[in-house]
Design a protein around this motif. Structure first.
Motif, PDB file in Angstrom:
ATOM      1  N   LEU A   6      31.158 -32.107 -16.014  1.00  4.87           N
ATOM      2  CA  LEU A   6      30.551 -30.823 -15.685  1.00  4.87           C
ATOM      3  C   LEU A   6      30.835 -29.769 -16.745  1.00  4.87           C
ATOM      4  N   ALA A   7      31.977 -29.872 -17.414  1.00  4.42           N
ATOM      5  CA  ALA A   7      32.401 -28.821 -18.341  1.00  4.42           C
ATOM      6  C   ALA A   7      31.693 -28.879 -19.689  1.00  4.42           C
ATOM      7  N   PHE A   8      31.217 -30.056 -20.089  1.00  2.00           N
ATOM      8  CA  PHE A   8      30.728 -30.208 -21.461  1.00  2.00           C
ATOM      9  C   PHE A   8      29.330 -30.807 -21.492  1.00  2.00           C
ATOM     10  N   ILE A  30      25.504 -21.416  -9.662  1.00  2.00           N
ATOM     11  CA  ILE A  30      25.213 -19.991  -9.825  1.00  2.00           C
ATOM     12  C   ILE A  30      24.644 -19.728 -11.216  1.00  2.00           C
ATOM     13  N   GLY A  31      25.251 -20.350 -12.225  1.00  2.00           N
ATOM     14  CA  GLY A  31      24.795 -20.142 -13.595  1.00  2.00           C
ATOM     15  C   GLY A  31      23.375 -20.605 -13.818  1.00  2.00           C
ATOM     16  N   VAL A  32      23.019 -21.764 -13.279  1.00  2.00           N
ATOM     17  CA  VAL A  32      21.667 -22.293 -13.435  1.00  2.00           C
ATOM     18  C   VAL A  32      20.667 -21.476 -12.624  1.00  2.00           C
ATOM     19  N   SER A  33      21.046 -21.071 -11.429  1.00  2.00           N
ATOM     20  CA  SER A  33      20.127 -20.391 -10.528  1.00  2.00           C
ATOM     21  C   SER A  33      19.878 -18.933 -10.902  1.00  2.00           C
ATOM     22  N   PHE A  34      20.924 -18.250 -11.388  1.00  2.00           N
ATOM     23  CA  PHE A  34      20.817 -16.803 -11.572  1.00  2.00           C
ATOM     24  C   PHE A  34      21.090 -16.309 -12.985  1.00  2.00           C
ATOM     25  N   MET A  37      21.612 -27.220 -18.011  1.00  2.00           N
ATOM     26  CA  MET A  37      22.586 -28.305 -17.907  1.00  2.00           C
ATOM     27  C   MET A  37      21.985 -29.592 -18.421  1.00  2.00           C
ATOM     28  N   THR A  38      22.831 -30.429 -19.021  1.00  2.00           N
ATOM     29  CA  THR A  38      22.402 -31.749 -19.466  1.00  2.00           C
ATOM     30  C   THR A  38      22.460 -32.722 -18.288  1.00  2.00           C
ATOM     31  N   ALA A  39      21.937 -33.921 -18.517  1.00  2.00           N
ATOM     32  CA  ALA A  39      21.934 -34.941 -17.455  1.00  2.00           C
ATOM     33  C   ALA A  39      23.354 -35.302 -17.040  1.00  2.00           C
TER      34      ALA A  39
END
Length: 324
Positions: free
Chosen positions: A153-155, A272-276, A281-283
């Motif tokens: 998730l971090a990278f 939250i980051g993706v939505s707002f 994000m990568t696969a």
């Protein structure tokens, strides 16, 4: 309720079965994930130390009616609890955030993220050393996927990680160790103090430390009224409300389990980051999100349903000081 019941979680449910609150720790950690949505606009106008100082100041102002009672309860405890509260408030609440922020200010954004993933490892070791928690083999079935998912998730590319800079590494390790200590010591003091008092003392002790950090960094204490609403929401939602839930849950959750439930924090932060916040994000990051959510959810379900739990907690000592 037998001693064995108490040793597992600290409370008992129907038919004498220990009540598990791993899920409540996960809910609190998920609320921490809303931090970025509120903190990002403030970061554009204010130094990070100033934001941390005002978070503590607002919460202490709200909790001020409870401060005398919390201090009296703490006074009835022993030096071990006093030291734990000092580390939680000054270290895990204020100093850890300052160290983690300083690690990013070195210009190396990878090193802090990599080393922060050691927090569950620190927490498990500290839980064994300080609390006497013992892990069964089943713990790895949840811990390994959860930590691996957090790494994914971090990278963006989990197989192409380069990190350097000794200063950034030491700062990040210090932050991770302090956050892990906060989990373990929070569990320790929760056996002697009600959750409301633990929350009150955390921010009350953290406030002067946050003030010292602002002075050491040469940052201003004052803020504009334009930031008042954002600071208030930041202090009260991922701050006071989330910490209140967290310490309520931690009172009935071994630290070794709680540190995995806290991985709901980065999972929620990504959503939250993706939505707002227009992040992408990568696969592999999406896969990591699924793994983290699945591992934390499975851990909560297992603790409510299984007869043999993966964390063994020694019986709590008999104590009346500071308890309700």
């Amino acid at each position: 309720m037998t001693t064995a019941d108490v040793s597992t979680s600290g409370t008992a449910g129907p038919a004498g079965r220990p009540t598990d609150r791993t899920w409540l720790v996960a809910v609190a950690a998920a609320l921490w994930g809303t931090d970025g949505l509120l903190r990002l606009p403030l970061a554009a106008d204010l130094p990070s130390g100033t934001v941390v100082f005002w978070e503590h100041l607002i919460i202490v102002a709200v909790l001020s009616p409870f401060v005398p009672r919390a201090v009296r309860a703490l006074a009835r405890c022993g030096p071990r609890v006093w030291l734990a509260v000092l580390i939680i408030g000054g270290g895990s609440s204020a100093l850890a955030t300052a160290l983690f922020t300083a690690a990013f200010q070195t210009g190396d954004a990878i090193t802090p993220l990599v080393l922060q993933k050691l927090q569950p490892v620190f927490a498990v070791l500290a839980a064994w050393a300080v609390l006497g928690e013992r892990l069964r083999s089943g713990y790895a079935l949840f811990a390994v996927p959860a930590i691996a998912g957090a790494w994914l998730l971090a990278f963006a590319d989990p197989l192409d990680i380069e990190f350097s800079a000794l200063r950034a590494a030491l700062l990040a390790l210090g932050a991770a160790a302090l956050w892990a200590a906060g989990t373990v010591l929070g569990r320790l003091v929760s056996t002697s103090l009600p959750s409301r008092d633990v929350t009150t003392l955390r921010f009350t002790v953290g406030l002067p430390v946050a003030a010292i950090i602002v002075a050491a960094q040469g940052n201003p204490y004052t803020v504009d009224w334009d930031n008042a609403v954002g600071l208030g929401l930041l202090a009260l939602i991922p701050g006071l409300f989330a910490l209140s839930l967290y310490y309520t849950g931690l009172r009935a959750t071994p630290a070794a389990r709680a540190t995995l439930a806290e991985l709901a924090y980065p999972a929620t932060a990504v959503v939250i980051g993706v939505s707002f916040l227009d992040e992408t994000m990568t696969a592999t990051q999406w896969a990591g999100l699924v793994v983290v959510v699945a591992a934390v959810t499975a851990l909560g379900w297992h603790e409510r349903a299984a007869k043999r739990r993966p964390v063994v907690v020694p019986p709590e000592p008999v104590s009346t000081g500071g308890r309700e």
